[in-house]
Design an enzyme around this catalytic site. Structure first.
Site, PDB file in Angstrom:
ATOM      1  N   LYS A 161       0.845  -1.185   0.000  1.00  0.00           N
ATOM      2  CA  LYS A 161       0.000   0.000   0.000  1.00  0.00           C
ATOM      3  C   LYS A 161       0.889   1.248   0.000  1.00  0.00           C
ATOM      4  O   LYS A 161       1.493   1.600   1.018  1.00  0.00           O
ATOM      5  CB  LYS A 161      -0.908  -0.025   1.226  1.00  0.00           C
ATOM      6  CG  LYS A 161      -2.004   1.045   1.218  1.00  0.00           C
ATOM      7  CD  LYS A 161      -1.541   2.340   1.824  1.00  0.00           C
ATOM      8  CE  LYS A 161      -2.620   3.405   1.812  1.00  0.00           C
ATOM      9  NZ  LYS A 161      -2.071   4.754   2.005  1.00  0.00           N
ATOM     10  N   GLY A 213       5.532   5.894   8.909  1.00  0.00           N
ATOM     11  CA  GLY A 213       4.751   7.115   8.820  1.00  0.00           C
ATOM     12  C   GLY A 213       4.716   7.845  10.142  1.00  0.00           C
ATOM     13  O   GLY A 213       5.650   7.768  10.945  1.00  0.00           O
ATOM     14  N   SER A 214       3.611   8.525  10.392  1.00  0.00           N
ATOM     15  CA  SER A 214       3.481   9.380  11.568  1.00  0.00           C
ATOM     16  C   SER A 214       3.193   8.572  12.825  1.00  0.00           C
ATOM     17  O   SER A 214       2.762   7.411  12.763  1.00  0.00           O
ATOM     18  CB  SER A 214       2.353  10.385  11.350  1.00  0.00           C
ATOM     19  OG  SER A 214       1.092   9.713  11.318  1.00  0.00           O
ATOM     20  N   GLY A 218       0.846   5.344  13.185  1.00  0.00           N
ATOM     21  CA  GLY A 218       1.376   4.130  13.800  1.00  0.00           C
ATOM     22  C   GLY A 218       0.503   3.630  14.933  1.00  0.00           C
ATOM     23  O   GLY A 218       0.276   2.417  15.075  1.00  0.00           O
ATOM     24  N   GLU A 237       7.832   2.159  11.977  1.00  0.00           N
ATOM     25  CA  GLU A 237       8.923   3.134  11.845  1.00  0.00           C
ATOM     26  C   GLU A 237       8.267   4.505  11.771  1.00  0.00           C
ATOM     27  O   GLU A 237       7.638   4.855  10.771  1.00  0.00           O
ATOM     28  CB  GLU A 237       9.766   2.871  10.594  1.00  0.00           C
ATOM     29  CG  GLU A 237      10.938   3.830  10.495  1.00  0.00           C
ATOM     30  CD  GLU A 237      11.731   3.684   9.208  1.00  0.00           C
ATOM     31  OE1 GLU A 237      12.262   4.710   8.732  1.00  0.00           O
ATOM     32  OE2 GLU A 237      11.801   2.556   8.691  1.00  0.00           O
ATOM     33  N   CYS A 271      12.584  11.309   8.345  1.00  0.00           N
ATOM     34  CA  CYS A 271      12.415  10.920   9.747  1.00  0.00           C
ATOM     35  C   CYS A 271      13.701  11.100  10.527  1.00  0.00           C
ATOM     36  O   CYS A 271      13.674  11.316  11.747  1.00  0.00           O
ATOM     37  CB  CYS A 271      11.918   9.479   9.842  1.00  0.00           C
ATOM     38  SG  CYS A 271      13.000   8.275   9.044  1.00  0.00           S
ATOM     39  N   GLU A 374       7.790  17.100  16.015  1.00  0.00           N
ATOM     40  CA  GLU A 374       8.524  16.877  14.765  1.00  0.00           C
ATOM     41  C   GLU A 374       8.120  17.950  13.759  1.00  0.00           C
ATOM     42  O   GLU A 374       6.934  18.208  13.540  1.00  0.00           O
ATOM     43  CB  GLU A 374       8.214  15.488  14.206  1.00  0.00           C
ATOM     44  CG  GLU A 374       9.003  15.174  12.950  1.00  0.00           C
ATOM     45  CD  GLU A 374       8.729  13.778  12.426  1.00  0.00           C
ATOM     46  OE1 GLU A 374       9.629  13.192  11.796  1.00  0.00           O
ATOM     47  OE2 GLU A 374       7.613  13.270  12.644  1.00  0.00           O
TER      48      GLU A 374
END
Length: 482
Positions: A161, A213-214, A218, A237, A271, A374
């Site tokens: 995806k 992702g974020s 997550g 991650e 990241c 972030e």
């Protein structure tokens, strides 16, 4: 209303690029079932044959596409076209390494039986089944290869995806794999809405989910998996607020050049981008002066499809607005911005062009963006510290723990390496660098702690080879003056 399709918007022009249609829930269930059936046959293909297909994929099929990828990437996510080849090189480097270690990493582990005479003991590694890979847009090839390729080589099938911002990257990746000999349904690209992602994770035939992702995304993946039938594995991650510490004996010119690039490459949309820099008070002023001077002259912000551009837009209008607000909030709280707005006239409100910004006089408080939020944009905060101990305290004072870097002269001061190793022991993070930053060595485990995620990719401990370890890695670059 549940969306039926997605359209990718070109970041710099805000024009539509490609549209993809979502499957129905019934169609998605059929896709997953096809992956289950295909995996049962694929796992019986000898490992060396799977590796040979992987090498053909890398050396022939993907390389044949490589000239078309940089411009396509720029139109999808905004990185300058001149920097696209770097992601391709990294993709091929990781592919090569993972294929090289596949035989040994997937081999049975035999245990010596001297303490148990008459017993033969060994650990056999077997594939997980159907692996769902949810990939990000910021480095769509470089990140997805960490999971997709080892999962397939290990004998799994993959539901891939991609981000709606970079749908063509997954399609190219899968096309190269099938042209190399990966059977039908072993790799399937499926474009999904958030609702369909939850439906897929809830499907009992999905055995493992790899998400990049974020933190918010997550948590959603982890919660959905926890409530799904059975106990499926999840690797996450997530984000970072990665710090650097420049010690008093650091080579200032070298450290500045590396940290400017580590802060602003890909418009800071990484990241493991450098978002916090702590500098010893004895060299703070010259470091900041050189950092600002280099930032002012190094970057050409503009149309990412032009070869002279080396700083492109951020991914969306929403992202640009969020980054600008974070900078404005920091200034309201007492921070000082050192890059004048008129140096980058393209960076206007209402566009995706965001100028690189250096902030000083930042507050290290629980509500400060310097260690709490972030940025994921071309912004860095620089703070003066009095000692190694204060730097370590500030570096750890963050909800994230992905990478950290220490900048010190180990060539002329051998005792500095021992100090670095004390930082390695004291830092609560996944990877520690010495005199380098923002780089993933495929031989080292890539892992985050705290809000940066869980699970391991890359190296022989990678998640899709059925190994689960906590790890800390560190990487050296001993600078030599020339």
């Amino acid at each position: 209303m549940v969306p039926l399709s997605q359209t990718t918007i070109i970041p710099h022009s805000q024009e539509p690029y490609v549209t993809r249609t979502y499957p129905s829930e019934q169609e998605l269930d059929k896709i997953i079932h096809d992956a289950t059936v295909a995996q049962k046959a694929w796992k019986d293909v000898p490992l060396e044959e799977r590796i040979a297909i992987g090498r053909k994929f890398m050396k022939e099929e993907f390389k044949e596409m490589s000239d078309e990828i940089p411009l396509e990437l720029s139109l999808q996510m905004g990185r300058p076209v001149s920097q696209g080849p770097g992601e391709i090189r990294g993709f091929l480097e990781r592919s090569q390494y993972m294929l090289d270690i596949a035989s040994s990493s997937l081999a049975d582990v035999t245990l010596e039986s001297t303490d148990k005479p008459g017993f033969k003991r060994y650990i056999k590694r077997v594939p997980l089944g159907v692996v769902m890979v949810i990939a990000p847009w910021n480095f769509p090839y470089l990140v997805s290869v960490n999971s997709v390729l080892p999962a397939i080589i290990a004998g799994n099938s993959v539901i891939f995806k991609p981000s709606p911002q970079t749908p063509l990257t997954a399609e190219r990746f899968a096309l190269a794999l099938t042209r190399a000999g990966v059977p039908e349904h072993v790799i399937q690209v499926v474009h999904m809405s958030p609702e369909l992602v939850k439906h897929a994770i809830d499907n009992h035939e999905i055995d493992f989910v790899s998400f990049t992702g974020s933190v918010v995304g997550g948590k959603s993946v982890a919660q959905t998996a926890a409530n799904a039938p059975g106990f499926k594995g999840v690797a996450l991650e997530l984000g970072g607020k990665d710090p650097a510490y420049v010690r008093s004996d650091a080579d200032i010119d070298y450290s500045v050049a590396e940290l400017v690039d580590g802060s602003f490459f890909n418009s800071g949309q990484s990241c493991c981008a450098i978002e916090r820099i702590y500098v010893h008070e004895s060299i703070y002023e010259p470091f900041v002066e050189k950092f600002v001077a280099l930032t002012k002259v190094k970057y050409r912000l503009g149309d990412p499809t032009l070869p002279e551009t080396n700083l492109g837009p951020v991914v969306s209008l929403a992202s640009a607005a969020r980054i600008r607000k974070q900078v404005a909030d920091a200034i309201s709280a007492g921070a000082k911005a050192l890059i004048p707005e008129d140096i980058f006239p393209q960076a206007k409100a209402g566009t995706t062009y965001v100028a690189p910004q250096v902030l000083v006089d930042v507050n290290h408080t629980p509500s400060s963006f310097v260690h709490q939020e972030e940025t994921f944009g071309p912004v860095v905060g620089i703070q003066k510290v009095k000692s190694d101990e204060e730097a370590l305290e500030f570096m750890n004072d963050s909800p994230y723990g992905l990478t950290a870097s220490i900048w010190t002269n180990v060539q002329d001061h051998p005792e500095s390496e021992a100090i670095f190793l004390k930082f390695v022991d004291g830092l609560v993070t996944g990877t520690v660098y010495l005199n380098r930053c923002d780089y993933l060595d495929p031989a080292l485990a890539w892992v985050g702690v705290k809000d940066s995620g869980r699970g391991v990719s890359l190296s022989k401990f990678g998640k899709t080879v059925c190994n689960f370890y906590g790890a800390m890695t560190y990487s050296f670059r001993c600078h030599e003056r020339v």
